[in-house]
Design a protein around this motif. Structure first.
Motif, PDB file in Angstrom:
ATOM      1  N   GLY A  25      30.833 -12.644  15.495  1.00 51.76           N
ATOM      2  CA  GLY A  25      29.642 -12.283  15.957  1.00 51.76           C
ATOM      3  C   GLY A  25      29.733 -11.734  17.410  1.00 51.76           C
ATOM      4  O   GLY A  25      29.040 -10.891  17.723  1.00 51.76           O
ATOM      5  N   ASN A  83      33.433 -26.273   9.718  1.00 52.63           N
ATOM      6  CA  ASN A  83      33.784 -25.296   8.997  1.00 52.63           C
ATOM      7  C   ASN A  83      35.231 -25.358   8.366  1.00 52.63           C
ATOM      8  O   ASN A  83      35.936 -25.885   8.938  1.00 52.63           O
ATOM      9  CB  ASN A  83      34.008 -23.820   9.857  1.00 52.63           C
ATOM     10  CG  ASN A  83      32.649 -23.649  10.736  1.00 52.63           C
ATOM     11  OD1 ASN A  83      31.780 -23.198  10.299  1.00 52.63           O
ATOM     12  ND2 ASN A  83      32.883 -23.986  11.985  1.00 52.63           N
ATOM     13  N   GLU A  91      31.559 -21.641   5.537  1.00 49.98           N
ATOM     14  CA  GLU A  91      31.136 -22.081   6.888  1.00 49.98           C
ATOM     15  C   GLU A  91      30.085 -23.144   7.136  1.00 49.98           C
ATOM     16  O   GLU A  91      28.999 -23.106   6.242  1.00 49.98           O
ATOM     17  CB  GLU A  91      30.557 -20.922   7.687  1.00 49.98           C
ATOM     18  CG  GLU A  91      31.578 -19.825   7.961  1.00 49.98           C
ATOM     19  CD  GLU A  91      30.962 -18.591   8.906  1.00 49.98           C
ATOM     20  OE1 GLU A  91      30.082 -19.070   9.681  1.00 49.98           O
ATOM     21  OE2 GLU A  91      31.386 -17.469   8.690  1.00 49.98           O
ATOM     22  N   PRO A 100      33.806 -26.581  15.439  1.00 44.65           N
ATOM     23  CA  PRO A 100      34.759 -27.345  14.735  1.00 44.65           C
ATOM     24  C   PRO A 100      35.299 -26.831  13.532  1.00 44.65           C
ATOM     25  O   PRO A 100      34.544 -25.909  12.613  1.00 44.65           O
ATOM     26  CB  PRO A 100      34.141 -28.611  14.399  1.00 44.65           C
ATOM     27  CG  PRO A 100      32.367 -28.091  14.269  1.00 44.65           C
ATOM     28  CD  PRO A 100      32.281 -26.995  15.070  1.00 44.65           C
ATOM     29  N   CYS A 111      30.662 -17.831  17.530  1.00 45.82           N
ATOM     30  CA  CYS A 111      31.089 -16.960  16.303  1.00 45.82           C
ATOM     31  C   CYS A 111      31.983 -15.872  16.765  1.00 45.82           C
ATOM     32  O   CYS A 111      31.740 -14.897  17.681  1.00 45.82           O
ATOM     33  CB  CYS A 111      29.686 -16.513  15.761  1.00 45.82           C
ATOM     34  SG  CYS A 111      30.122 -15.413  14.439  1.00 45.82           S
ATOM     35  N   GLY A 112      33.157 -15.970  16.232  1.00 47.11           N
ATOM     36  CA  GLY A 112      34.266 -15.018  16.765  1.00 47.11           C
ATOM     37  C   GLY A 112      33.908 -13.293  15.997  1.00 47.11           C
ATOM     38  O   GLY A 112      34.180 -12.686  17.059  1.00 47.11           O
ATOM     39  N   ASN A 151      23.168 -20.252  12.569  1.00 46.14           N
ATOM     40  CA  ASN A 151      23.666 -20.146  11.153  1.00 46.14           C
ATOM     41  C   ASN A 151      22.429 -19.788  10.198  1.00 46.14           C
ATOM     42  O   ASN A 151      21.419 -19.854  10.720  1.00 46.14           O
ATOM     43  CB  ASN A 151      24.302 -21.513  10.779  1.00 46.14           C
ATOM     44  CG  ASN A 151      25.659 -21.793  11.181  1.00 46.14           C
ATOM     45  OD1 ASN A 151      26.462 -20.832  11.358  1.00 46.14           O
ATOM     46  ND2 ASN A 151      25.904 -22.890  12.030  1.00 46.14           N
ATOM     47  N   ALA A 161      24.856 -22.820  16.406  1.00 45.39           N
ATOM     48  CA  ALA A 161      26.128 -23.050  16.458  1.00 45.39           C
ATOM     49  C   ALA A 161      26.722 -22.794  17.867  1.00 45.39           C
ATOM     50  O   ALA A 161      26.107 -21.831  18.563  1.00 45.39           O
ATOM     51  CB  ALA A 161      27.121 -22.024  15.469  1.00 45.39           C
ATOM     52  N   GLU A 162      27.881 -23.072  18.196  1.00 43.61           N
ATOM     53  CA  GLU A 162      28.180 -23.152  19.650  1.00 43.61           C
ATOM     54  C   GLU A 162      28.899 -21.538  19.858  1.00 43.61           C
ATOM     55  O   GLU A 162      28.819 -20.888  20.819  1.00 43.61           O
ATOM     56  CB  GLU A 162      29.429 -24.019  19.920  1.00 43.61           C
ATOM     57  CG  GLU A 162      28.978 -25.533  19.528  1.00 43.61           C
ATOM     58  CD  GLU A 162      29.359 -26.228  18.425  1.00 43.61           C
ATOM     59  OE1 GLU A 162      29.500 -25.459  17.240  1.00 43.61           O
ATOM     60  OE2 GLU A 162      29.192 -27.389  18.232  1.00 43.61           O
ATOM     61  N   CYS A 205      35.506 -15.231   8.720  1.00 42.02           N
ATOM     62  CA  CYS A 205      34.962 -16.132  10.101  1.00 42.02           C
ATOM     63  C   CYS A 205      35.942 -16.039  11.046  1.00 42.02           C
ATOM     64  O   CYS A 205      37.324 -16.265  11.009  1.00 42.02           O
ATOM     65  CB  CYS A 205      35.018 -17.471   9.638  1.00 42.02           C
ATOM     66  SG  CYS A 205      34.629 -18.715  10.586  1.00 42.02           S
ATOM     67  N   GLY A 206      35.498 -15.353  12.132  1.00 43.14           N
ATOM     68  CA  GLY A 206      36.402 -15.248  13.301  1.00 43.14           C
ATOM     69  C   GLY A 206      37.142 -16.355  13.965  1.00 43.14           C
ATOM     70  O   GLY A 206      38.507 -16.353  13.975  1.00 43.14           O
ATOM     71  N   THR A 207      36.179 -17.523  14.235  1.00 46.38           N
ATOM     72  CA  THR A 207      36.730 -18.671  14.873  1.00 46.38           C
ATOM     73  C   THR A 207      37.730 -19.078  13.857  1.00 46.38           C
ATOM     74  O   THR A 207      38.783 -19.677  14.146  1.00 46.38           O
ATOM     75  CB  THR A 207      35.777 -19.732  15.337  1.00 46.38           C
ATOM     76  OG1 THR A 207      34.729 -19.505  14.299  1.00 46.38           O
ATOM     77  CG2 THR A 207      34.950 -19.101  16.667  1.00 46.38           C
TER      78      THR A 207
HETATM   79  N1  LIG Z   1      29.452 -21.284  11.014  1.00 42.10           N
HETATM   80  C1  LIG Z   1      29.924 -21.550  12.226  1.00 42.10           C
HETATM   81  C2  LIG Z   1      29.444 -20.381  13.251  1.00 42.10           C
HETATM   82  C3  LIG Z   1      29.940 -19.253  13.012  1.00 42.10           C
HETATM   83  C4  LIG Z   1      31.018 -18.759  13.084  1.00 42.10           C
HETATM   84  C5  LIG Z   1      31.562 -17.324  12.609  1.00 42.10           C
HETATM   85  N2  LIG Z   1      31.224 -16.600  11.242  1.00 42.10           N
HETATM   86  C6  LIG Z   1      32.891 -16.827  13.254  1.00 42.10           C
HETATM   87  O1  LIG Z   1      33.064 -15.697  12.872  1.00 42.10           O
HETATM   88  O2  LIG Z   1      33.290 -17.445  14.000  1.00 42.10           O
HETATM   89  C7  LIG Z   1      29.568 -23.069  12.857  1.00 42.10           C
HETATM   90  O3  LIG Z   1      28.730 -23.549  12.275  1.00 42.10           O
HETATM   91  O4  LIG Z   1      30.365 -23.249  13.568  1.00 42.10           O
END
Ligand SMILES: N[C@@H](CCC[C@H](N)C(=O)O)C(=O)O
Length: 310
Positions: free
Chosen positions: A88, A207, A236, A175, A85-86, A76, A82-83, A245-247
């Motif tokens: 990313g 998030n 985030e 999360p 990033c969708g 981040n 972070a685990e 944010c993808g996730t």
């Molecule tokens: N900030 C998130 C990690 C990044 C998520 C990302 N932007 C996405 O596209 O999923 C975290 O700390 O979990």
């Protein structure tokens, strides 16, 4: 001693990243260096850093070396790890392509595997600058109880009426806490310059997605909605408000679908400030757990070198 790093700048629906190829795992920056690189005034500026390293060369990923050649090391903007990033991971795939590191079959449209801290994800190229990621397993963190109650957390969002909003927690490897708002007026009014306060406080942070349902689309005119449609803003963990944010888009859909109940569409359009994403709920998913796919753009906009301070 200073060192010079070659980087690429990219984004997925304006969720932007600094990407660095470190095939042999010789560059493992501390949180202070990551935060500096991501700083929009003092550094290059990004929502996060993506490091591409061979799984065999990265102790955190060695367990997946037989399944995936490459590991996405995601950090981040504040330097925290972070685990997943969708956005990313799609930009990561486009970056491997740019660097000539993508397996040949992936260019032809075959699925290829990428290791992440949330396990191995598979990606497929849909066309120029467009990817689908199999995001793998998800679950409502609060399980059946949360589904019955419609929420398992309360969120205080600044800029609204001061009343804590019910929310659903969704685990996508990282999360998420999703809050439904009634209309675009409230979505715009929400102040995300600071993190919304979540109760109970998730142990590893979260998030937070604010979501407004838009009228679902009845494509075949049979009276049942075929494509769901939501608008979303996100704060985030570790990066503040971002343009996408993808996730988070997946979490927003999965929570909205849980609130809608059985019969809700399996394919959803998610409108974010930086563009649009498509989320497809995996066949066989229940309302509390399953699998999910994320489709959207991945753009590389610049390359350069940067001198890392000692
Ligand atoms: N900030 C998130 C990690 C990044 C998520 C990302 N932007 C996405 O596209 O999923 C975290 O700390 O979990």
């Amino acid at each position: 001693m200073t060192s010079e790093i070659t980087f690429t700048k990219g984004h997925g629906t304006e969720n932007d990243f600094v990407l660095v190829a470190d095939a042999d795992g010789t560059w493992n920056p501390g949180g202070d260096i990551v935060a500096w690189l991501c700083d929009r005034r003092a550094g290059i500026g990004a929502d996060g850093l993506v490091r591409a390293v061979r799984t065999a060369a990265e102790p955190a990923a060695a367990q997946w070396a037989g399944e995936a050649e490459w590991f996405m090391d995601y950090r981040n903007a504040d330097g925290s790890v972070a685990e997943m990033c969708g956005n990313g991971v799609r930009v990561f795939a486009e970056f491997l392509l740019q660097q000539g590191l993508l397996p040949e079959a992936a260019l032809a449209g075959d699925w290829f595997a990428v290791a992440t801290r949330a396990g191995v994800k598979r990606l497929r190229r849909e066309g120029e600058g467009s990817w689908t990621a199999d995001m793998g397993p998800w679950r409502l963190t609060g399980g059946q109880r949360a589904l019955v109650d419609g929420s398992d957390a309360l969120v205080h969002v600044e800029g609204l009426d001061g009343v804590a909003r019910p929310a659903l927690s969704v685990d996508l490897g990282n999360p998420h806490t999703v809050v439904a708002l009634p209309d675009d007026g409230e979505l715009s009014a929400a102040d995300l310059t600071s993190a919304p306060r979540v109760e109970p406080a998730p142990p590893h942070g979260t998030n937070v997605e604010l979501v407004v349902p838009v009228d679902a689309i009845d494509v075949n005119g049979d009276g049942d909605p075929d494509i769901g449609d939501v608008s979303m803003r996100v704060h985030e963990r570790g990066s503040g408000e971002t343009r996408s944010c993808g996730t988070g888009a997946c979490a927003a859909v999965l929570a909205t679908r849980a609130w809608a109940g059985e019969g809700a569409p399996g394919v959803w359009r998610v409108r974010v400030p930086g563009g649009r994403l498509v989320v497809t709920v995996g066949a066989g998913s229940s309302l509390t757990e399953g699998t999910v796919w994320l489709s959207g753009p991945a753009r590389l906009v610049a390359t350069g070198t940067v001198t890392i301070p000692a």
